[in-house]
Design a protein around this motif. Sequence first.
Motif, mmCIF file in Angstrom:
data_model
loop_
_atom_site.group_PDB
_atom_site.id
_atom_site.type_symbol
_atom_site.label_atom_id
_atom_site.label_comp_id
_atom_site.label_asym_id
_atom_site.label_seq_id
_atom_site.Cartn_x
_atom_site.Cartn_y
_atom_site.Cartn_z
ATOM 1 N N LEU A 287 -18.066 -34.621 9.259
ATOM 2 C CA LEU A 287 -17.035 -33.815 8.609
ATOM 3 C C LEU A 287 -15.852 -33.471 9.499
ATOM 4 C CD1 LEU A 287 -19.350 -31.284 6.695
ATOM 5 C CD2 LEU A 287 -18.388 -33.430 5.857
ATOM 6 N N GLY A 288 -15.998 -33.629 10.807
ATOM 7 C CA GLY A 288 -14.896 -33.306 11.694
ATOM 8 C C GLY A 288 -15.162 -32.078 12.546
ATOM 9 N N THR A 289 -14.232 -31.765 13.420
ATOM 10 C CA THR A 289 -14.400 -30.698 14.398
ATOM 11 C C THR A 289 -14.445 -29.316 13.762
ATOM 12 O OG1 THR A 289 -13.251 -32.018 16.072
ATOM 13 C CG2 THR A 289 -13.424 -29.649 16.477
ATOM 14 N N VAL A 290 -13.570 -29.052 12.788
ATOM 15 C CA VAL A 290 -13.493 -27.703 12.210
ATOM 16 C C VAL A 290 -14.797 -27.287 11.529
ATOM 17 C CG1 VAL A 290 -12.330 -26.250 10.501
ATOM 18 C CG2 VAL A 290 -10.981 -27.740 11.999
ATOM 19 N N PRO A 291 -15.383 -28.103 10.646
ATOM 20 C CA PRO A 291 -16.675 -27.713 10.062
ATOM 21 C C PRO A 291 -17.770 -27.525 11.113
ATOM 22 C CG PRO A 291 -15.676 -29.421 8.741
ATOM 23 C CD PRO A 291 -14.862 -29.321 9.991
ATOM 24 N N ARG A 292 -17.738 -28.364 12.156
ATOM 25 C CA ARG A 292 -18.728 -28.204 13.228
ATOM 26 C C ARG A 292 -18.594 -26.840 13.884
ATOM 27 N NH1 ARG A 292 -18.641 -28.456 18.699
ATOM 28 N NH2 ARG A 292 -20.589 -29.109 19.738
ATOM 29 N N LEU A 293 -17.364 -26.465 14.226
ATOM 30 C CA LEU A 293 -17.141 -25.173 14.868
ATOM 31 C C LEU A 293 -17.495 -24.016 13.934
ATOM 32 C CD1 LEU A 293 -13.774 -25.806 16.766
ATOM 33 C CD2 LEU A 293 -16.075 -25.651 17.728
ATOM 34 N N MET A 294 -17.174 -24.162 12.659
ATOM 35 C CA MET A 294 -17.485 -23.098 11.702
ATOM 36 C C MET A 294 -18.984 -22.906 11.567
ATOM 37 S SD MET A 294 -14.604 -23.609 8.721
ATOM 38 C CE MET A 294 -14.859 -22.002 8.017
ATOM 39 N N PHE A 295 -19.734 -24.000 11.580
ATOM 40 C CA PHE A 295 -21.186 -23.894 11.512
ATOM 41 C C PHE A 295 -21.730 -23.181 12.738
ATOM 42 C CE2 PHE A 295 -25.386 -25.591 12.633
ATOM 43 C CZ PHE A 295 -26.103 -25.237 11.498
ATOM 44 N N LEU A 296 -21.246 -23.535 13.915
ATOM 45 C CA LEU A 296 -21.735 -22.900 15.144
ATOM 46 C C LEU A 296 -21.338 -21.429 15.214
ATOM 47 C CD1 LEU A 296 -21.121 -25.735 17.773
ATOM 48 C CD2 LEU A 296 -23.331 -24.871 16.951
ATOM 49 N N VAL A 297 -20.130 -21.105 14.759
ATOM 50 C CA VAL A 297 -19.709 -19.700 14.721
ATOM 51 C C VAL A 297 -20.614 -18.916 13.774
ATOM 52 C CG1 VAL A 297 -17.881 -18.136 13.941
ATOM 53 C CG2 VAL A 297 -17.321 -20.090 15.402
ATOM 54 N N SER A 298 -20.917 -19.499 12.614
ATOM 55 C CA SER A 298 -21.815 -18.858 11.664
ATOM 56 C C SER A 298 -23.197 -18.660 12.282
ATOM 57 C CB SER A 298 -21.920 -19.702 10.396
ATOM 58 O OG SER A 298 -22.803 -19.111 9.472
ATOM 59 N N PHE A 299 -23.713 -19.682 12.939
ATOM 60 C CA PHE A 299 -25.014 -19.615 13.612
ATOM 61 C C PHE A 299 -25.020 -18.469 14.621
ATOM 62 C CE2 PHE A 299 -27.741 -22.103 16.917
ATOM 63 C CZ PHE A 299 -28.813 -21.247 16.708
ATOM 64 N N PHE A 300 -23.955 -18.376 15.414
ATOM 65 C CA PHE A 300 -23.874 -17.325 16.434
ATOM 66 C C PHE A 300 -23.891 -15.939 15.800
ATOM 67 C CE2 PHE A 300 -21.210 -14.436 18.991
ATOM 68 C CZ PHE A 300 -21.922 -14.433 20.177
ATOM 69 N N PHE A 301 -23.087 -15.728 14.761
ATOM 70 C CA PHE A 301 -23.010 -14.397 14.176
ATOM 71 C C PHE A 301 -24.210 -14.062 13.303
ATOM 72 C CE2 PHE A 301 -18.540 -14.700 15.443
ATOM 73 C CZ PHE A 301 -18.392 -13.441 16.018
ATOM 74 N N VAL A 302 -24.906 -15.070 12.794
ATOM 75 C CA VAL A 302 -26.181 -14.810 12.116
ATOM 76 C C VAL A 302 -27.137 -14.116 13.082
ATOM 77 C CG1 VAL A 302 -28.293 -15.968 11.338
ATOM 78 C CG2 VAL A 302 -26.125 -16.565 10.310
ATOM 79 N N VAL A 303 -27.203 -14.626 14.303
ATOM 80 C CA VAL A 303 -28.148 -14.071 15.269
ATOM 81 C C VAL A 303 -27.653 -12.738 15.829
ATOM 82 C CG1 VAL A 303 -29.484 -14.541 17.342
ATOM 83 C CG2 VAL A 303 -28.806 -16.425 15.872
ATOM 84 N N VAL A 304 -26.361 -12.643 16.147
ATOM 85 C CA VAL A 304 -25.828 -11.393 16.693
ATOM 86 C C VAL A 304 -25.965 -10.259 15.677
ATOM 87 C CG1 VAL A 304 -23.719 -10.219 17.441
ATOM 88 C CG2 VAL A 304 -24.265 -12.487 18.336
ATOM 89 N N SER A 305 -25.694 -10.540 14.404
ATOM 90 C CA SER A 305 -25.825 -9.485 13.390
ATOM 91 C C SER A 305 -27.275 -9.043 13.254
ATOM 92 C CB SER A 305 -25.293 -9.975 12.045
ATOM 93 O OG SER A 305 -26.069 -11.040 11.534
ATOM 94 N N SER A 306 -28.223 -9.958 13.456
ATOM 95 C CA SER A 306 -29.633 -9.584 13.422
ATOM 96 C C SER A 306 -29.988 -8.665 14.588
ATOM 97 C CB SER A 306 -30.523 -10.836 13.459
ATOM 98 O OG SER A 306 -30.375 -11.605 12.294
#
Length: 428
Positions: A287-306
């Motif tokens: 999908l390209g760089t932007v979706p990759r970064l968005m997924f990783l940002v989401s992954f990071f904040f999923v854990v931080v919010s927990s």
Amino acid sequence: MSSGITISGSQRPEAPRRWRTRLRYLGPGIVLAAAGIGAGDMVTSLSGAAEHGMGLLWVVVVGVVVKFAITEAVGRLHLATGRTPMASIRSAGRWLPWVFLVFLAVIGLVYGAALSSVAALAAKALIPGLPVTPLAIGLALASGALVLVGRYGAFERVMMGFTLLMFVGVIAAAVAMLGAMDNPGDVLATLRPSMPAGSIMTVLALIGGVGGSAGIAAYGYWVREKGWRESGWLPVMRADSAISYLMIVVFVAGLSVLGTGLLYGTGQSIAGTEGLAALADPLGAMLGTVPRLMFLVSFFFVVVSSIVGGFNGLGFLMADCVRVIRGIPEAEADRHMAITSTPFRVVIGYFMAASAVIVFTGKPVGLVLLYALFGSLILPILSGALLYLLNKRSIDSAYRNSLASNIGLSSALVLFAVLGVAQIAEMF
């Protein structure tokens, strides 16, 4: 109790009567969703999609319904009694606050260390070269500091911000995935309900794994912080808790789309949290760089919010356990449990110190096993207590369990008791 809304005396907010107005008061449910969705949910959802496509979403829906029954009952118990959740639970058994205190103390030992290590892994995938151990310790300490600095209103806004980042990343990546496919209908074609190969225990574990555990018990404290104190708030509380689980379903559906588009039919799967970080590379290639970064940002904040939500919720629970065990009257609960109070700060300090030490020394296997065991026992005990307390004749009929509530709580009691016994059997 310190909060963004004054809840004492005549200054407590009055329950709104119009739905448009009620929506402005929502918040604890969003906090619960942000705290309850974790890396484990991401791994489970993506792994299930790799093997079954969207066919396991029915399991998520069942799990959401069962946990909504517990959450709604926790909020309703607070509105019915005006007391803190732990004070009410004590009336179902004088020993229960001790049990919860021991469980929470063990969970608190490992909770921050385990999640901050995962968050550091996500950060390293975003910025290669970051040192994982110092970063994990820093994230645990920063999360504890964030809980201690703000009042509840500020905490709720921060958690809403985390939720936005979590959802935007996953949903945007899922939409990009569908847009990149030659035939997006292939994903929807896998929606037919399927049963995982193996035993019924696999399905029960999937149902029980949706949306966290200890955070559900903390929901009553977040409701209390909002100043919801009488029956007029019942519709608001129910809408708030329902929206929490609707958000979880939407989030998991987005992950299922990603997993189906990337992994279904390939023979590949996700193995642990390391697999989540590794998934970003094929996602970027497709999908390209932007979706990759968005997924990783989401992954990071999923854990931080927990981490942040868990520290806050566990802090209220442990501080209240101590108050109830010491026999401090309900009239002094707000002062004893305030975020600025000594007991709350000591509990959060304990979480922060334990996280730093265990990340630095490694996670002892014995503590991890105890964490898993005690975590699996919280919900059956809580479900049983709610069944007993909310069916008592002393409870006003407006708050008493309906038939649907009793079915939901009974199902939760049986489900989580079976899972708890299975967990114990697996350990020994």
